[in-house]
Structures are given as structure tokens and as C-alpha cells.
Motif scaffolding. Sequence first.
Motif, PDB file in Angstrom:
ATOM      1  N   VAL A   1     -50.252 100.299 108.502  1.00 16.55           N
ATOM      2  CA  VAL A   1     -49.562 101.332 107.719  1.00 16.55           C
ATOM      3  C   VAL A   1     -50.534 102.452 107.355  1.00 16.55           C
ATOM      4  O   VAL A   1     -50.227 103.648 107.514  1.00 16.55           O
ATOM      5  N   LEU A   2     -51.713 102.081 106.874  1.00 14.98           N
ATOM      6  CA  LEU A   2     -52.714 103.070 106.480  1.00 14.98           C
ATOM      7  C   LEU A   2     -53.069 103.991 107.643  1.00 14.98           C
ATOM      8  O   LEU A   2     -53.105 105.222 107.503  1.00 14.98           O
ATOM      9  N   ASP A   3     -53.318 103.410 108.798  1.00 15.79           N
ATOM     10  CA  ASP A   3     -53.760 104.220 109.930  1.00 15.79           C
ATOM     11  C   ASP A   3     -52.667 105.162 110.415  1.00 15.79           C
ATOM     12  O   ASP A   3     -52.950 106.287 110.849  1.00 15.79           O
TER      13      ASP A   3
ATOM     14  N   SER B   1     -61.013 104.541 109.194  1.00 19.38           N
ATOM     15  CA  SER B   1     -60.084 104.238 108.102  1.00 19.38           C
ATOM     16  C   SER B   1     -60.845 104.176 106.784  1.00 19.38           C
ATOM     17  O   SER B   1     -60.379 104.709 105.756  1.00 19.38           O
ATOM     18  N   GLU B   2     -62.012 103.539 106.794  1.00 21.73           N
ATOM     19  CA  GLU B   2     -62.839 103.460 105.586  1.00 21.73           C
ATOM     20  C   GLU B   2     -63.371 104.834 105.191  1.00 21.73           C
ATOM     21  O   GLU B   2     -63.353 105.207 104.012  1.00 21.73           O
TER      22      GLU B   2
ATOM     23  N   LYS C   1     -59.267 101.503 112.086  1.00 22.63           N
ATOM     24  CA  LYS C   1     -59.391 100.043 112.037  1.00 22.63           C
ATOM     25  C   LYS C   1     -58.467  99.355 113.041  1.00 22.63           C
ATOM     26  O   LYS C   1     -58.851  98.348 113.658  1.00 22.63           O
ATOM     27  N   THR C   2     -57.266  99.872 113.213  1.00 25.73           N
ATOM     28  CA  THR C   2     -56.363  99.236 114.182  1.00 25.73           C
ATOM     29  C   THR C   2     -56.961  99.293 115.589  1.00 25.73           C
ATOM     30  O   THR C   2     -56.792  98.359 116.384  1.00 25.73           O
ATOM     31  N   ASP C   3     -57.662 100.380 115.908  1.00 27.28           N
ATOM     32  CA  ASP C   3     -58.329 100.457 117.208  1.00 27.28           C
ATOM     33  C   ASP C   3     -59.565  99.559 117.252  1.00 27.28           C
ATOM     34  O   ASP C   3     -59.928  99.066 118.323  1.00 27.28           O
TER      35      ASP C   3
END
Length: 554
Positions: A481-483, A402-403, A427-429
Amino acid sequence: MTDRLRIALAQMNPHEGALRANAAKIRALRAEAAARGADLLVTPEFSIAGYPPEDLVLKPAFRAMCEAEIEALAAETADGGPGVIVGGPWKEGEKLYNAAFLLDGGRIVARRAKHELPNYGVFDDKRVFDAGPAPGPVAFRGVRLGLMICEDWWFPAVCETLVESGAELLIAINGSPFELDKGERRIDLAVARVVETGLPFVFLNQIGGQDELVFDGASFVLNADRALALRLPSFAETLAVTDWTREAGEWRCAPQPLAQPLGHEAQIYAAMMLGLRDYVEKNGFPGIVLGLSGGIDSALSAAVAADALGPERVRAVMLPSPYTSAESLEDAAACARLLGIRYDTVPIGPAMEAFHGMLAPLFGNRPPDITEENIQSRIRGVTLMALSNKFGEMLLTTGNKSEMSTGYATIYGDMCGGYSVLKDVYKTDVFAVSRWRNAHVPPDARGPAGPVMPERVITKPPSAELKPGQKDQDTLPPYDVLDAILQGLVEEELSVEELVARGHERALVLRVWRMLDRAEYKRRQAPPGVKIGRRAFGRDRRYPITNGFTGLIA
């Protein structure tokens, strides 16, 4: 004509380019197969050298050494023991093939060249190899084997040619890289080939880490009735001996207990462990060093390192600034204690003051901004690289996908390092895998049996802590949301309109897309990392840095 055959399947981990070591491993596997009464030992694609060989295979000296090792193995089959199927390069005239060699009776009995050359994603076979002719079966001790190499069986044509020319049993040797949930796709495709040909099917895959790629094994055998007769474990070297009988003209493999497939989080963790272990050990590093910030990314990276290498080979360094919270100090120390790894502290305040004084005449009265934040990150990068240089430990980078997608990382700062295990993990993972590891212990882990990080590391809001009160969501949308947007843009190549149709705000989709586009120059300079999903940055997704395309904007 024989009605019984014992085939040993070597799910082996080759070392790229280490030809003598790979030959010695094949030799040892053959000895074990002989002791277990096998007639044939099957090894994976390009097993003599490791797959993918990339431009190594263009070197005449490399090819000559591969040929010498294969011929030496062939000569040893004069002892009457098992025949061997081994993979390697085959030069014939001006053509260079990715080939499978059948060794028996003291010689190379047959060669078969890869017919379907993949040229997508991580594969560049067409760049270095020529396509071989459609293969016919090879005769081995009274059995006609339909021998294929990886991509050959992903399409019907080669299997159809083999069955039409008299093959009785399909054997595919593979260097098939890991992707999440790829095992199900492999079995579905193999079932299709079995239905089309009416023949049993053997899928043999290598395991191991090779730079960004990880090979997961997960080899299997399907009988002609499409029933799984064998499934080997993922991410583990294994020699499985299978018993085959011919009944009413049809070969059948005696069923064995099936290894259970891994769940989502377990797959990710196992791939990260194996990728890091092989990168460190095959490149001869004594261990790793990483910055341990008290946040979840560095905590998970440290856990993977301890499990992959053993806690005694992991050095964690806390690099506090005046903005580092007491919680972060406590959490980093607690992570190190839980993992049993070395923990050092190097405050960066003096270096920050030195840079402030050094640059003050040029910066003048300009207010602090992202420049000062990046200086902190780069001080940490220089410090960690100094420790890496001094002690020989490889610096492990801790940024996630994500970053890296959005450029929320400092080039020459927290992007410093030799390898990254989270490079292809959103990041969610990261949150999900951290919770999984706190509750589970991988079977081959060398780290602790219990939790690896405090619960607060998982639950507290992520922060780079480069200024007072900073949180990731000051700059980025919420990670769930981002992911979801990044998955659509990166993995699926969706348009803005398609993502809006899924319920995302147009302005947010455009903002994320612009961040993704602008950060390409950073990703080009990022260290290698484990490929986990469908489109990893680097080998899979290759975009121009200088890019004026705005076609996603309606």
C-alpha cells in the motif's frame, strides 16, 4: 561513391575525467575495429571525457586536454585505417558546445554541435553548454552521415533537417542514462524517426556507472523498413561490427542476432551491480563494508556487492544489540556463508550502556523513546565508519526508497555511508529482486552461482529491532500500500484527490504525503545511490527543505 560500408559500434564505458585512459580505450577499440575490417568506428557522446561532464567542462585546462587528446587521435587516422567519431567539448569564440568530431585522414574532418539541450530530470546541459545550429550531414568516404547527439533525435526537427539536406544514414551518439523499461521508449522513438525520414537509424549508447547515473548501452540499429538489424546487450561493453550495403539508393544494415532485453528484476539488479562496481573501482576503493542485520535490505545489498566486486572484497559486520533476535543472528550468518564474504560481529551493548550512563544526568526520569532507538543506529554508524576509515573499505548504506521517502531512517546512523544501491528501489521491488536473485545468476556476476539469502530473510516481517517486538508496520503502512501511494506522489506527482480516486484512504494518503515532505532534510544528507526509476531523489526530484506548501490538502 561507395556502395559498401563497415561500421564498428563501440558501446564503451568511459571513466569521467580520465582523458588519457579514455583516449587509450578509443585507440584500442580502433585497433580492434581495424583488425575486423571496419571503415568507421563510432564512440558514444562525450566519449573522450565521460558524460555528463558537469562543471568539469567549464575548466579551460580540462577543455584544452580534451582537445589535445582528440587531435592526437585524429593524427593517428593518417594511417589509412578506420575513421573515428568521438564526442567531446568544442569551444568556438564565446560558445561552448557538446560536440561530435569526425576524425579521418589524419585530421578533424568535421564537427557537429548538439542542437537540442536537455534541461530536465538529471540533465543540466543548458547550464554548461550552448545550443549548436541545426546540423547538416557530414561527408565520410562517399557517404553523407546524419550525425546527431542524444537529445537531437528525441524530437523530429533535427532528423528532418538532416534528411532535407541530403543525409543517407542517421547516426546518434548517446549518453542516455538507464531507467526501468526505457529501452522500449527509445526504440519507439527511433521507429518514429525512421518513419518520418525513410532513413536507417543507428543508436549508440555508452555503458557504465557515473555517481548516481548508470548507462545501460542497449544500442541498436533500425533499417529503413523499421526492422531491428542489431540490438546489443544491456550493461556490457561491446564492439559490434555492422555491414552496410547501398541497394537502389538505400542503405541497409545486414541483420545480426539480437540481444534479448532484460526483465524488470534483472534490469534493477544489473543496474545496481554496474553502478556499485564502477563507483568502487573508478574511485579506487579496495572493497566495501556494510552492516549485515539479518534483514532483507542488507542481505540484498551484500549480494549486489559480492556479485559486483567479488566476495573477497566484501566485509559484512553484524552489530547485535540486546534487542537483536536469534533469527537475525542466524540469518545474517547464513547470508554471509551463502555469499562467501567475510563476516565479523561487534556487539553494541557496551556502547549503549556507556551512552545511557553518560546522558542519564541530563535525561533524568524521562522514559525511553525514539532517542534511544536512534542512539543504537548511530552507534552502528560510528562503528562501521571506524572500520571504513581503518581498512579503507567504502561503507555501503542499505536503506531502500520506501524508507528514504518516509524518513524511516536515522540520519548519522543507518544513513551513514558512501553509496547506496537500494536508494531508488522501493521495498516491494526489494522483495521481488531478492527472490529473482535467489533463482537466477546475472551473466557477469562475480558472486556465488546459487541462492544468496535464506528464504526466511524474504518472508519474515521486516523490523529495525531497536526495541522489543518492533516491526516496520508498527510505524508504516503495509509496503504494498505504501509503495503504491509513494509511486503516485513521487514518480507521478499525483494529488491527494487523484490517489483517493485510485482507491486509497484519504487519511493514509495525507499521512504518507506529510512523511514524504518532512523527510526532505534527511534525503539532502543521504549518500549517492543508483538511479533506477523515473524520479530518483537527488538528481531528479529536488524539493525545498523549508516548505510551507499545503496545496495537496483539499
